[in-house]
Structures are given as C-alpha cells and as structure tokens.
Design an enzyme around this catalytic site. Structure first.
Site, PDB file in Angstrom:
ATOM      1  CG  ASP A   7      11.004   3.068 -80.021  1.00 43.84           C
ATOM      2  OD1 ASP A   7      10.780   2.650 -78.888  1.00 43.84           O
ATOM      3  OD2 ASP A   7      10.561   3.930 -80.664  1.00 43.84           O
ATOM      4  CG  ASP A   9       5.150   3.233 -77.946  1.00 41.98           C
ATOM      5  OD1 ASP A   9       4.393   2.152 -78.313  1.00 41.98           O
ATOM      6  OD2 ASP A   9       5.558   3.263 -76.805  1.00 41.98           O
ATOM      7  CG  ASP A 134       9.876   7.423 -82.475  1.00 42.65           C
ATOM      8  OD1 ASP A 134      10.090   6.464 -81.792  1.00 42.65           O
ATOM      9  OD2 ASP A 134       8.885   8.267 -82.367  1.00 42.65           O
TER      10      ASP A 134
HETATM   11 MG    MG Z   1       9.286   5.454 -80.065  1.00 44.67          MG
END
Ligand code: MG
Length: 174
Positions: A7, A9, A134
């Site tokens: 990922d 961000d 996340d």
């Molecule tokens: Mg993320």
C-alpha cells in the site's frame, strides 16, 4: 517469485502528516501527533472543522510530495531482488491524487516499473501472496496473507501478523 502487494498511504507515504500541515495552515492550530492514537485525523479536530478536514484528500495537492515512511526505500530496494513487488493503492477514491502519486513513486521508488503500480478501487481484485497495508478492510476478501502495517489509527485493531516498521518487514521477508 512470491508476490507482495504494498500500500502507499501510511505504509510508504506519510499522508497523515499532510492533515496536520494543512490544518495548521488553515486554522493556526498545531495538534500534537499523540492525539491520533486509535483515530483518524478528522476525528481529533474541532467538531466545527471536521467536515472541511474530511474533504482534504479530495483537494488538489493533498498527495503532492508527501514524506516517505522511514526505512521503506531501503527495504523495498532489497525486496525487489527476491519478490515480485506491486504498489497497490486505492487511489481511485481521490482523482486528484493520481498524477501526484505517480510522480511521487517515480521520485522515491524509481526502480519500481510502471507495470508494477496498481491504482485501483476495491483491492480484492489484487492477486498476490502477501499484502502489506494499514487498513484491515483490504484483507477481508484478499486471498493471500494480509500483513497489518502499524499506523496510529490501527493500534487497537486485532490482526496478526502485524509489523511496526520497515525494519520488521525486512526481518520477515529478507
Ligand atoms: Mg494506507
């Protein structure tokens, strides 16, 4: 080669810090980073600012020149020698982010080819052995192993395996 989806961000790009920067610029209020514990940024601001702050990621420039998450460049430069690495980001939610995300990847991860960059919507389309993210919501329909990358908002989320840093990703895969 096993395939790892990574990922952007809060995993390799520090988008959270942009909220702090813009909020301070707009309202002159400096919020301490610790307040973020178990929450997303719009949840920690003054209630009257919440609606505007929530819209920040849709605004032009939000994703431009974000900070790099510590250790990600070094570890990923090693991972690409042993794994097929794909950068997978649900960027379609933020149309203004596309060019800036691509520029950012070319600048900080120049060794990742355009063929290994996936700007998508629903990440269940991603086929990989591992996904480092996340947000656990992306693991729900993922057929590989989801690996939760620690961010302030997910401290209290129950998921195993979890990694707290890029050093720990290196220890796991290299
Ligand atoms: Mg993320």
């Amino acid at each position: 080669m096993k395939r790892i989806a990574i990922d952007m961000d809060e995993v390799i790009a520090d988008a959270e810090n942009r909220f702090f920067e813009w909020y301070e610029k707009d309202y002159g209020i400096k919020i301490p980073m610790e307040k973020l514990h178990c929450r997303h940024f719009p949840e920690i601001v003054d209630e009257q600012h919440m609606t505007i702050v929530k819209k920040y990621p849709w605004k032009e420039g939000f994703f431009k020149d974000l900070g790099v998450i510590k250790g990600s460049q070094e570890v990923i430069s090693e991972l690409v020698k042993k794994y097929e690495i794909f950068i997978t980001t649900a960027a379609m939610e933020f149309p203004n982010s596309l060019v800036h995300k691509l520029e950012w990847l070319n600048k900080y991860f120049p060794y990742i080819s355009w063929q290994n960059i996936v700007f998508c919507g629903d990440k269940s389309i991603i086929h990989a052995d591992y996904m480092i993210d996340d947000s656990v919501r992306h693991f729900k329909r993922f057929t590989g192993q989801g690996i939760l990358f620690t961010a302030p908002h997910n401290i209290n989320v129950d998921w195993n395996p979890r990694v707290n840093s890029w050093k720990e990703v290196g220890d796991m895969f290299l």
